[in-house]
Design a protein around this motif. Sequence first.
Motif, mmCIF file in Angstrom:
data_model
loop_
_atom_site.group_PDB
_atom_site.id
_atom_site.type_symbol
_atom_site.label_atom_id
_atom_site.label_comp_id
_atom_site.label_asym_id
_atom_site.label_seq_id
_atom_site.Cartn_x
_atom_site.Cartn_y
_atom_site.Cartn_z
ATOM 1 N N GLY A 55 0.797 -1.222 0.000
ATOM 2 C CA GLY A 55 0.000 0.000 0.000
ATOM 3 C C GLY A 55 0.824 1.263 0.000
ATOM 4 O O GLY A 55 0.298 2.342 0.299
ATOM 5 N N GLN A 56 2.116 1.146 -0.324
ATOM 6 C CA GLN A 56 2.956 2.339 -0.411
ATOM 7 C C GLN A 56 2.918 2.881 -1.841
ATOM 8 O O GLN A 56 3.213 2.151 -2.791
ATOM 9 C CB GLN A 56 4.398 2.010 -0.025
ATOM 10 C CG GLN A 56 4.600 1.697 1.442
ATOM 11 C CD GLN A 56 6.060 1.416 1.762
ATOM 12 O OE1 GLN A 56 6.727 0.662 1.054
ATOM 13 N NE2 GLN A 56 6.558 2.027 2.828
ATOM 14 N N LEU A 57 2.539 4.164 -1.957
ATOM 15 C CA LEU A 57 2.479 4.818 -3.272
ATOM 16 C C LEU A 57 3.691 5.723 -3.423
ATOM 17 O O LEU A 57 3.968 6.562 -2.558
ATOM 18 C CB LEU A 57 1.198 5.645 -3.405
ATOM 19 C CG LEU A 57 1.000 6.324 -4.767
ATOM 20 C CD1 LEU A 57 0.672 5.290 -5.840
ATOM 21 C CD2 LEU A 57 -0.115 7.380 -4.677
ATOM 22 N N SER A 58 4.422 5.558 -4.508
ATOM 23 C CA SER A 58 5.602 6.391 -4.732
ATOM 24 C C SER A 58 5.568 6.947 -6.151
ATOM 25 O O SER A 58 4.966 6.357 -7.056
ATOM 26 C CB SER A 58 6.892 5.603 -4.506
ATOM 27 O OG SER A 58 6.976 4.519 -5.407
ATOM 28 N N PHE A 102 -7.685 11.345 -0.992
ATOM 29 C CA PHE A 102 -7.125 10.251 -0.198
ATOM 30 C C PHE A 102 -6.423 10.753 1.069
ATOM 31 O O PHE A 102 -6.074 9.956 1.935
ATOM 32 C CB PHE A 102 -6.099 9.459 -1.022
ATOM 33 C CG PHE A 102 -6.707 8.550 -2.047
ATOM 34 C CD1 PHE A 102 -7.121 7.272 -1.705
ATOM 35 C CD2 PHE A 102 -6.861 8.970 -3.352
ATOM 36 C CE1 PHE A 102 -7.674 6.419 -2.655
ATOM 37 C CE2 PHE A 102 -7.408 8.128 -4.310
ATOM 38 C CZ PHE A 102 -7.829 6.854 -3.969
ATOM 39 N N ILE A 103 -6.190 12.052 1.168
ATOM 40 C CA ILE A 103 -5.428 12.598 2.294
ATOM 41 C C ILE A 103 -6.330 13.526 3.104
ATOM 42 O O ILE A 103 -6.922 14.468 2.546
ATOM 43 C CB ILE A 103 -4.186 13.364 1.801
ATOM 44 C CG1 ILE A 103 -3.334 12.478 0.884
ATOM 45 C CG2 ILE A 103 -3.348 13.855 2.975
ATOM 46 C CD1 ILE A 103 -2.214 13.224 0.191
ATOM 47 N N TYR A 104 -6.438 13.282 4.414
ATOM 48 C CA TYR A 104 -7.318 14.078 5.269
ATOM 49 C C TYR A 104 -6.613 14.446 6.573
ATOM 50 O O TYR A 104 -5.724 13.733 7.047
ATOM 51 C CB TYR A 104 -8.602 13.297 5.609
ATOM 52 C CG TYR A 104 -9.448 12.977 4.415
ATOM 53 C CD1 TYR A 104 -10.415 13.871 3.961
ATOM 54 C CD2 TYR A 104 -9.276 11.781 3.726
ATOM 55 C CE1 TYR A 104 -11.190 13.573 2.849
ATOM 56 C CE2 TYR A 104 -10.042 11.476 2.621
ATOM 57 C CZ TYR A 104 -10.998 12.381 2.181
ATOM 58 O OH TYR A 104 -11.759 12.092 1.079
ATOM 59 N N LYS A 105 -7.035 15.556 7.112
ATOM 60 C CA LYS A 105 -6.606 15.956 8.447
ATOM 61 C C LYS A 105 -7.794 16.592 9.127
ATOM 62 O O LYS A 105 -8.383 17.536 8.602
ATOM 63 C CB LYS A 105 -5.432 16.944 8.369
ATOM 64 C CG LYS A 105 -4.888 17.335 9.741
ATOM 65 C CD LYS A 105 -3.684 18.273 9.609
ATOM 66 C CE LYS A 105 -3.140 18.637 10.983
ATOM 67 N NZ LYS A 105 -1.967 19.547 10.876
ATOM 68 N N THR A 106 -8.159 16.102 10.294
ATOM 69 C CA THR A 106 -9.349 16.553 11.042
ATOM 70 C C THR A 106 -10.577 16.625 10.138
ATOM 71 O O THR A 106 -11.342 17.579 10.187
ATOM 72 C CB THR A 106 -9.105 17.932 11.712
ATOM 73 O OG1 THR A 106 -8.837 18.918 10.698
ATOM 74 C CG2 THR A 106 -7.942 17.858 12.683
ATOM 75 N N THR A 134 -4.862 2.734 0.360
ATOM 76 C CA THR A 134 -5.803 1.602 0.355
ATOM 77 C C THR A 134 -6.512 1.426 1.693
ATOM 78 O O THR A 134 -7.381 0.554 1.829
ATOM 79 C CB THR A 134 -5.073 0.289 0.011
ATOM 80 O OG1 THR A 134 -4.158 -0.042 1.065
ATOM 81 C CG2 THR A 134 -4.319 0.412 -1.300
ATOM 82 N N THR A 135 -6.162 2.262 2.687
ATOM 83 C CA THR A 135 -6.762 2.087 4.020
ATOM 84 C C THR A 135 -7.304 3.393 4.593
ATOM 85 O O THR A 135 -7.410 3.546 5.809
ATOM 86 C CB THR A 135 -5.719 1.508 4.998
ATOM 87 O OG1 THR A 135 -4.616 2.428 5.108
ATOM 88 C CG2 THR A 135 -5.223 0.146 4.532
#
Length: 692
Positions: A55-58, A102-106, A134-135
């Motif tokens: 699940g590592q995206l590079s 795919f990226i969230y904060k609070t 993926t998670t």
Amino acid sequence: MKYWKALVAAAMVLTLSACGGGGDGNDKNEPPPPPPGTLGSLTISASTPELNANGQLSVQFKVADKQGKGYDLGTTLPSFTLAKVIPGRDAKREDPAIWKSFIYKTGKATSENSGKLEALGNGQYRYTFAVNPTTVPDPYPADSQSSNGVVSWDEAATHRLGIFFGGSNNVPVTNYVLDWVPAGTPSTLTRDIVDQTSCNSCHMKQPIHHSNRADPKLCTTCHNESNPTVTTRRSLTTIVHKFHGNLDTKDTKTVSHFPQDSRNCDTCHKDATPTTLNAGNWQHAQEKPCGACHADSTSTTGFDSHITGKINSGAVCTQCHAADSSKSPTAVHMGYMANEAIGRDKLVFKFEDVRYAVPNIEVELTVTVNGTPAETLNDVLQYVKDGKPSILVNWDQGKGFELAYTNPQTFVSGNKIDFSKCVSQGAGRFLCSKEAGNEVNGTLAATIADLRVCVARKADRNGAFAAGDLLPCSSTASALSLVAINPVKAYFRSEGGVDSSYVLKAGADLASCNSCHKDLAVHMSNHAAKDMSQCTSCHNATRTSFYAGVPGDLKYHVHSFHALGAKHAGSSDFPGKINNCEACHTKAQYNLPNQQNERPSLVATTADNKQPKYFSPTLVVCSSCHLKSPLGLVKPDSPVAGDEWATHMKNNGAVFGAETIEAATGVEQCASCHAVGQEQGVDKVHKVYDFR
């Protein structure tokens, strides 16, 4: 005051001594080599991101300068965004696709830079995301019911990578987006509506709101429908329409930062291209973009009630506002504007003669209404708001206009002739006259002001009038609109005859103004000015201002307004960089000494806005941005904080408050150091080459 620190910082690049660079380079306008950090001097290219079994995206990417040489980021830490396209949630609102982050904060979609950044040499880098795409728990779980509330990694969906950095420490703002389908198959669902080139017509490639983001395709990776409530992070659709429409982004006040009619949909929305496949989407009426302008969420009446009521009843917007209907977004916005323009063209003023017949200025003009010569004043005035159009007649004896429309020091309308006092001569011809009050020679310039025309933006349901008809301004029809008349101007020699060679002395380029304003209309509440001839008939060197110490001259007024807002108050909504001279001027218009509008300006010198005196011309221009205090109140021998450059200006010939025009003329030495081509030339000090 948000621009003041930037202005002072820009001013500090000036030196107080040795200028160098003289000689015949004074008139050259060739750019020097771009220095490091030049705007737009860096580019990014990236390979397709890869997701491993863990699940590592590079992603591997390269940063290069304009010459293609690899650029070392040093301590600069880029930020990364990641999103995908999913089907819209609610078919009845006709939103076929939305972005899912795919990226969230609070609970808010955002960016990250906490992953692993590896330098591979020669500007090559590899970034491995901290987030496992993926998670990711979905803050809008209804979107992910089929994947147990986790944002699914869909190999067949369009994904978007965003990279951005710069905006400080002399690192240029750099934005990059890459769209790809992980499976390598063609995109089945896309969401590309607006390209950055549309934004650039006003924003001039500058960051929008944030300090390092200028591309709307990057903005959508955070400002999208992923955010569960509008109080967390609004979609770009809502933000842009509100900010450019009629409400601020927090719905707290009615305001528009859009410097043109907000119905100009095609300023932002263009035809579809390979990079904006969904550009036609805007023609389909939807709740969010329409509601952003037409519904104030604090009310329960009007459009808000209409929109909410219709949607709650199960109706869809396109039942009434389909793209091919008479009530489509195109028809009710741009169509109505086109109808207004038709009506404006039905009232035509034409100057036949302007002459000096001692002691009077006499004007003969022809007026037609709907193609028919106007026989009476009422034939004209019934279609003019307030019924008080003005004829402005000025004269130029070689140095610019001699009078101002109205001078706050005297409240005398120096060059204004009230059209309602003109005398009909029959066959559409009118004779107007005004005592000049002093000797007149040179070129007589005539124009029209205070002329807002009442027209029908749409047809009456009962057939009382057609779209584009002139309407009496007393009409109560809901279709009545006010539009500024097309500019009317003419130049005549004082001794008789048309002066076909006259060039208006204005140091700005109207075509450049309209690259942002589109169809410039200033003071629509009264003057309805659309042309430099109208502006300079009021705002010239002979006019003071209604505000203490603020020159009324256009060369101060426009610079000050775009840099520091109304009344030189310290805040402006100028959407680009204020040092971008060529946003408003041609290459020949900003050199020193002043190429146009070269006369000293009259400025009040007391806190109660009295005792007008003369200030030298280059001083008037430069002080509009580089001195904090209004010019007439500056004390060059003991300047207050923010006015420090006044001493330098005075020491090099600038004149603060002379009793006569002669005493403020021809003594400035500004061009010795600041002419184009000099070491401290205005071109280099303002870094105009960075914007080309």
